[in-house]
Motif scaffolding. Structure first.
Motif, PDB file in Angstrom:
ATOM      1  N   THR A  27       0.838  -1.191   0.000  1.00 53.46           N
ATOM      2  CA  THR A  27       0.000   0.000   0.000  1.00 53.46           C
ATOM      3  C   THR A  27       0.876   1.246   0.000  1.00 53.46           C
ATOM      4  OG1 THR A  27      -0.090   0.115   2.423  1.00 53.46           O
ATOM      5  CG2 THR A  27      -1.794  -1.205   1.313  1.00 53.46           C
ATOM      6  N   LEU A  28       0.242   2.381  -0.239  1.00 56.72           N
ATOM      7  CA  LEU A  28       0.968   3.654  -0.204  1.00 56.72           C
ATOM      8  C   LEU A  28       1.555   3.889   1.178  1.00 56.72           C
ATOM      9  CD1 LEU A  28       1.621   6.395  -1.630  1.00 56.72           C
ATOM     10  CD2 LEU A  28      -0.519   7.251  -0.671  1.00 56.72           C
ATOM     11  N   GLN A  34       7.130   7.754   4.603  1.00 55.86           N
ATOM     12  CA  GLN A  34       7.636   9.123   4.787  1.00 55.86           C
ATOM     13  C   GLN A  34       6.601  10.176   4.427  1.00 55.86           C
ATOM     14  OE1 GLN A  34       8.257   7.335   2.171  1.00 55.86           O
ATOM     15  NE2 GLN A  34       8.384   8.597   0.339  1.00 55.86           N
ATOM     16  N   LEU A  35       5.621   9.819   3.579  1.00 55.19           N
ATOM     17  CA  LEU A  35       4.639  10.815   3.153  1.00 55.19           C
ATOM     18  C   LEU A  35       3.851  11.363   4.340  1.00 55.19           C
ATOM     19  CD1 LEU A  35       3.087   9.584  -0.221  1.00 55.19           C
ATOM     20  CD2 LEU A  35       4.387  11.662   0.196  1.00 55.19           C
ATOM     21  N   MET A 122      -3.983   8.381  -4.647  1.00 50.98           N
ATOM     22  CA  MET A 122      -2.726   7.650  -4.793  1.00 50.98           C
ATOM     23  C   MET A 122      -2.801   6.301  -4.096  1.00 50.98           C
ATOM     24  SD  MET A 122      -0.117  10.878  -4.220  1.00 50.98           S
ATOM     25  CE  MET A 122       1.358   9.861  -4.122  1.00 50.98           C
ATOM     26  N   SER A 123      -3.446   6.261  -2.924  1.00 46.78           N
ATOM     27  CA  SER A 123      -3.618   4.997  -2.217  1.00 46.78           C
ATOM     28  C   SER A 123      -4.489   4.036  -3.021  1.00 46.78           C
ATOM     29  CB  SER A 123      -4.243   5.262  -0.845  1.00 46.78           C
ATOM     30  OG  SER A 123      -4.375   4.073  -0.106  1.00 46.78           O
ATOM     31  N   ILE A 146      10.943   6.406  -7.222  1.00 50.66           N
ATOM     32  CA  ILE A 146      10.474   7.599  -6.510  1.00 50.66           C
ATOM     33  C   ILE A 146      11.048   7.631  -5.100  1.00 50.66           C
ATOM     34  CG2 ILE A 146       8.435   8.735  -5.563  1.00 50.66           C
ATOM     35  CD1 ILE A 146       6.870   7.669  -7.970  1.00 50.66           C
ATOM     36  N   TRP A 147      11.014   6.481  -4.414  1.00 49.17           N
ATOM     37  CA  TRP A 147      11.582   6.381  -3.060  1.00 49.17           C
ATOM     38  C   TRP A 147      13.060   6.763  -3.069  1.00 49.17           C
ATOM     39  CZ3 TRP A 147      10.696   5.416   2.070  1.00 49.17           C
ATOM     40  CH2 TRP A 147      11.769   4.953   2.833  1.00 49.17           C
TER      41      TRP A 147
END
Length: 431
Positions: A27-28, A34-35, A122-123, A146-147
């Motif tokens: 999952t997101l 970190q988001l 996004m999730s 992206i990470w």
């Protein structure tokens, strides 16, 4: 713990070596923890949306930035009075960095609902795409990129902050251990300071100013330092979603029986195939529209900051280059300013590069759709009108644009760098 071990641990962290990429519940939240942490620092809480505690750090940051802004204006006035242009340019650079603090917090706090909606979408992308076998690996690879990019920027900002503090502490240690009284050393500070009718380097002024400057570094890291990876993450997510649309276009007719085209329109086999085709086409259209809506939402969140970047990046880059040139002409080399110059260029290049990538990839969807093989299969008769409308829709570019600034792309970056170089030459000639 050796330096090699530290680097190995950092590399493992950036590469997510301990994460199970095959887990069924990707999952997101568990892939990008970190988001929520970064947005919580900015004043967006996810468990208790209305908690007043979320305003503590933004309010404290705004107060400290306001105090520091007043000091920097005083330092600039003093430097111009005594014609110390090196101090004036350095103080002006820090003044511009402090200006970003207000804009970043304003953009986030005034668009709290937009951010929560955006992260919800996004999730949903994670839940949907990770359950599609043919999409999953490429999507996860994109999220891993992206990470890595966001963590690399975070490491860069952290290293710069540590170097500012460490450089000052090492100079201070050198003075305590090796300097003699007749050398008349002044205790170092991270940023230039001047006080009217008082000595900033005497006790307790020196200690209080040092603590205040360390706190300002934390404020800058938590505001502008987090703005760059957050905006990078949000934009890159939808750039990678365009990749998923590419896959969906390639697989539009895969695995479907083309012979049903010859059957009667009421035949169940034909109806089933047509339903599946419409489902696949609907997914393409939904994802494509999501990219448009979400890029516009991200731009509205960070619009004020983007305008600030475009307006003042040329000035900041010019002054940093000028400061480096002045010191080199005096036989000095300030590596901190070189790193800061690199960071100033990079923070401008990132949104401009992403803008070009988004525009290029979005326009490529029409070409990919045209060459998707519709002309080789009779099934195209069932979605011909949908394909035509989608191809026409792809001619509208996905751009990062806000009121008062041009479209952010590499051409914009080139133009700003050219302007900065012109300012730099003008300052050098004046000097």
């Amino acid at each position: 713990m050796t330096v090699l071990t530290i680097f190995r641990d950092i590399k493992s962290f950036v590469n997510k070596d301990g994460y199970d990429f095959e887990r069924p519940d990707v999952t997101l939240q568990n892939f990008h923890p970190q988001l929520e942490i970064f947005f919580a620092i900015k004043g967006i809480f996810f468990n208790n949306h209305r908690s007043m505690k979320r305003f503590i750090w933004p309010a404290l940051s705004a107060f400290m930035a306001s105090a520091a802004t007043g000091f920097e204006l005083m330092f600039i006035w003093r430097a111009m009075t005594i014609k110390d242009y090196a101090m004036a340019t350095e103080s002006f650079v820090y003044l511009m960095i402090l200006g970003s603090v207000y804009l970043v917090y304003y953009g986030v706090l005034s668009n709290r609902t937009t951010i929560l909606t955006l992260l919800g979408k996004m999730s949903e992308d994670f839940r949907c795409i990770c359950n599609l076998a043919s999409y999953r690996k490429r999507f996860i690879d994109g999220q891993l990129l992206i990470w890595r990019l966001t963590m690399s920027w975070g490491i860069f900002v952290t290293v710069v902050a540590i170097l500012y503090v460490l450089n000052t502490l090492l100079l201070l240690l050198y003075q305590y251990l090796f300097a003699t009284l007749d050398e008349h050393y002044v205790r170092p500070l991270m940023f230039p300071v001047w006080l009217p009718h008082d000595d900033p380097y005497r006790t307790p002024n020196y200690e209080m100013i040092m603590i205040f400057q360390v706190a300002l570094i934390l404020v800058a890291m938590a505001s502008f330092g987090l703005y760059v990876p957050l905006s990078l993450h949000l934009f890159m997510h939808y750039y990678k979603l365009l990749d998923m649309i590419m896959i969906a276009i390639d697989e539009l007719f895969v695995g479907l029986d083309w012979s049903v085209v010859t059957l009667h329109v009421t035949d169940q086999r034909r109806v089933d195939v047509k339903t599946e085709l419409r489902k696949r086409m609907g997914r393409i259209v939904r994802w494509h529209q999501s990219v448009f809506d979400s890029v516009e939402a991200i731009t509205s969140i960070y619009g004020a900051m983007l305008v600030y970047q475009v307006m003042f990046s040329s000035v900041i880059i010019c002054l940093l280059a000028y400061q480096i040139a002045i010191q080199m002409s005096e036989g000095k080399f300030n590596y901190l300013f070189v790193i800061l110059f690199f960071g100033a260029v990079l923070q401008l290049w990132i949104p401009c590069c992403i803008g070009t990538l988004l525009q290029t990839k979005a326009l490529a969807l029409g070409e990919r759709c045209f060459y998707s093989g519709w002309y080789d299969t009779p099934l195209s008769q069932l979605v011909r009108q949908d394909l035509l409308i989608f191809i026409m829709r792809t001619q509208v570019p996905v751009v990062i644009k806000f009121i008062g600034i041009p479209e952010l792309e590499l051409h914009t970056f080139s133009s700003i760098m050219s302007t900065a170089y012109s300012y730099f030459n003008m300052l050098r000639q004046y000097n």
